[in-house]
Design a protein around this motif. Structure first.
Motif, short mmCIF file in Angstrom:
data_model
loop_
_atom_site.label_atom_id
_atom_site.label_comp_id
_atom_site.label_asym_id
_atom_site.label_seq_id
_atom_site.Cartn_x
_atom_site.Cartn_y
_atom_site.Cartn_z
N ALA A 35 3.99 13.50 -2.19
CA ALA A 35 3.60 14.08 -0.91
C ALA A 35 4.79 14.65 -0.14
O ALA A 35 4.62 15.10 1.00
N ASN A 36 5.97 14.64 -0.75
CA ASN A 36 7.17 15.16 -0.09
C ASN A 36 7.22 16.68 -0.25
O ASN A 36 7.66 17.20 -1.27
N GLY A 64 1.89 10.80 2.75
CA GLY A 64 2.54 9.97 1.75
C GLY A 64 2.22 8.49 1.97
O GLY A 64 2.05 7.73 1.01
N GLY A 65 2.14 8.11 3.25
CA GLY A 65 1.75 6.74 3.57
C GLY A 65 0.34 6.43 3.10
O GLY A 65 0.08 5.37 2.52
N PHE A 66 -0.59 7.37 3.33
CA PHE A 66 -1.97 7.16 2.91
C PHE A 66 -2.08 7.12 1.38
O PHE A 66 -2.86 6.33 0.83
N LEU A 67 -1.29 7.96 0.70
CA LEU A 67 -1.32 7.98 -0.76
C LEU A 67 -0.82 6.65 -1.33
O LEU A 67 -1.45 6.07 -2.22
N ALA A 68 0.30 6.14 -0.81
CA ALA A 68 0.84 4.86 -1.28
C ALA A 68 -0.13 3.73 -0.98
O ALA A 68 -0.34 2.83 -1.81
N LEU A 69 -0.74 3.76 0.20
CA LEU A 69 -1.68 2.71 0.61
C LEU A 69 -2.93 2.73 -0.26
O LEU A 69 -3.44 1.67 -0.67
N MET A 85 9.31 7.80 2.32
CA MET A 85 9.61 8.47 1.05
C MET A 85 9.17 9.93 1.06
O MET A 85 9.73 10.75 0.32
N SER A 86 8.16 10.25 1.87
CA SER A 86 7.60 11.60 1.82
C SER A 86 7.85 12.41 3.08
O SER A 86 7.56 13.61 3.10
#
Length: 492
Positions: free
Chosen positions: A424-425, A107-112, A101-102
């Motif tokens: 985070a994109n 972005g992966g760390f934020l979603a996690l 998505m980002s």
């Protein structure tokens, strides 16, 4: 094999009838892991490896002493450990989704992080491991990640359809409600198609994946009527019809009319065909779902709806849950992310691209154009945002069913976590801010957001770790003992 025969010819569960409980109750997880348990136990016993510790517990004069065991060699532990192992893969899928998505690992760390801080509102596996959704949802979220990757990278072909189908099949075999989740996915993909935001080859690949998974699941579930008469199969047929007449519909250049006709065809076809199939076969296994909605909005109750709605899990999502998600900053972050994408979508593409479809490339979707930025500047960078568009529509669907039935927040909460990754994109934000956001400053802001989420998030995680319990129900045990002592074995 004897166990498999017994559950497919069950004359105990439903008095007076012999039923196929594998077909009726989606017991495939139990069958699969019973098979692996036999192998595991056989190997460990053969090499004399101790896999469990047992002791006797004296429970006083009212209850008889029992033997209690713990360790993976115990069938209950083996079952629960595998449920938790499967549920643990959800975090990995959410991380992958955040990256997709980002276009950034941050972005992966934020979603996690959002998922970890809101884990108590994202699943019920820690409370009731044997729930069907505890087994199925890890495959559903993995399938969504796979579909997102296909859309993001415009993949097509039979191998991609089969890969998507495999994940879908496990979800359908494990939970009868999976078909409704995939119905919303087909609707989300169709919106992508109606707006010309994906190539026909990619759309056909996704539809083929759903068709393969439906046919395979239908056979493995012994012709499950609920699967056949649900909205899922009619939506596949409606989607296929829309693609069949696409050459005719493609002559429409005024985009609002093109979108309206396509969506009307999909919705009317799905509901109409479902009504015809259900009434022709006289199968209404999913009628209780519509009855629950009717009871919620119109107050029309029957015996079954009263049974369902007396449980909090089937009520509207409570304000307390919304407040918890707000305190952890998940709702504000996801809301801001969706708003940013909406601003980009509405204000940063030329009006002509919104109202009129391309006439020069008639018969081809936008994503089929090779030099996209040069040839179609009025859809500036939209090809990089296809996966966001799809997941935002999917989020709206999931939040809707979460609001209606609190039990289904396992769909809404994880997808809110995924939506936060939009923040985070860097490419998306710089289109809106006209390249004024430095990459490292952006990373710093993401770090500050995670730190702010952690304020309440750490408390939520601590509460999860403090949940320690042991199953004990003496009254129910006494009832079972009474049944065993006071009734004759076998059929009456």
């Amino acid at each position: 094999m004897q166990g498999l025969y017994d559950i497919t010819h069950d004359d105990v569960t439903e008095y007076g009838h012999t039923i196929n409980t594998l077909k009726r109750f989606n017991l495939y997880p139990e069958v699969i892991f019973a098979f692996f348990y036999r192998i595991f136990k056989g190997i460990t016993d053969a090499v004399n490896i101790n896999t469990q510790t047992c002791w006797k517990i004296n429970r006083g004069s009212n209850l008889p002493p029992i033997e209690s065991c713990e360790g993976i060699g115990n069938p209950h532990y083996f079952y629960v450990d595998n449920v938790f192992a499967s549920a643990g893969t959800v975090a990995g899928s959410i991380f992958v989704m955040g990256v997709l998505m980002s276009d950034s690992i941050f972005g992966g760390f934020l979603a996690l992080a959002a998922f970890a801080f809101n884990h108590g509102e994202a699943t019920r596996v820690q409370w009731t491991p044997p729930l069907r959704e505890s087994w199925a949802f890890p495959f559903i979220i993995a399938q969504i990640a796979f579909v997102t990757y296909i859309i993001r990278n415009k993949k097509s072909g039979l191998s991609w359809a089969i890969g998507m189908a495999v994940l879908s099949i496990f979800a359908k075999l494990y939970w009868q409600f999976s078909q409704f989740a995939f119905f919303t996915q087909l609707g989300s993909i169709f919106v992508l198609h109606a707006f010309d935001f994906s190539s026909l080859s990619t759309i056909k690949t996704l539809l083929l994946g759903h068709f393969i998974s439906f046919c395979t699941s239908f056979v493995l579930l012994f012709g499950n009527e609920m699967l056949f008469t649900s909205f899922y199969f009619p939506s596949i047929c409606s989607f296929a019809l829309a693609l069949l007449i696409y050459p005719l519909l493609n002559k429409i250049t005024f985009r609002p009319v093109f979108v309206l006709i396509n969506l009307t065809l999909f919705v009317a076809g799905s509901f109409g065909l479902k009504f015809v199939i259900s009434n022709t076969l006289q199968v209404h296994d999913d009628a209780h779902i519509l009855d629950i909605l009717r009871a919620k909005f119109l107050g029309v109750h029957n015996f079954h709806t009263r049974l369902y709605t007396c449980s909090a899990e089937f009520n509207f999502i409570p304000k307390e849950t919304l407040w918890k998600l707000t305190q952890s900053l998940l709702l504000p972050s996801a809301g801001a992310a969706v708003l940013i994408f909406a601003i980009y979508f509405i204000f940063y593409s030329e009006k002509s691209s919104v109202l009129w479809r391309s006439t020069e490339n008639k018969g081809r979707h936008f994503a089929d154009v090779r030099n996209f930025e040069e040839e179609l500047s009025h859809i500036h960078n939209i090809y990089m945002m296809l996966q966001i568009f799809y997941n935002v529509v999917q989020l709206i669907c999931y939040c809707s069913i979460t609001y209606l039935i609190m039990r289904l927040k396992l769909f809404g909460t994880p997808h809110l976590c995924i939506a936060t990754a939009i923040l985070a994109n860097n490419k998306l934000l710089n289109i809106i801010l006209k390249d004024r956001l430095n990459k490292w400053a952006h990373i710093g802001l993401i770090g500050l957001l995670i730190a702010a989420m952690a304020h309440h998030g750490r408390e939520n995680i601590k509460k999860q770790y403090n949940i320690i319990g042991e199953y004990s129900n003496p009254d129910q045990e006494a009832l079972f003992d009474w049944i065993n002592k006071s009734t004759k074995p076998g059929k009456l």
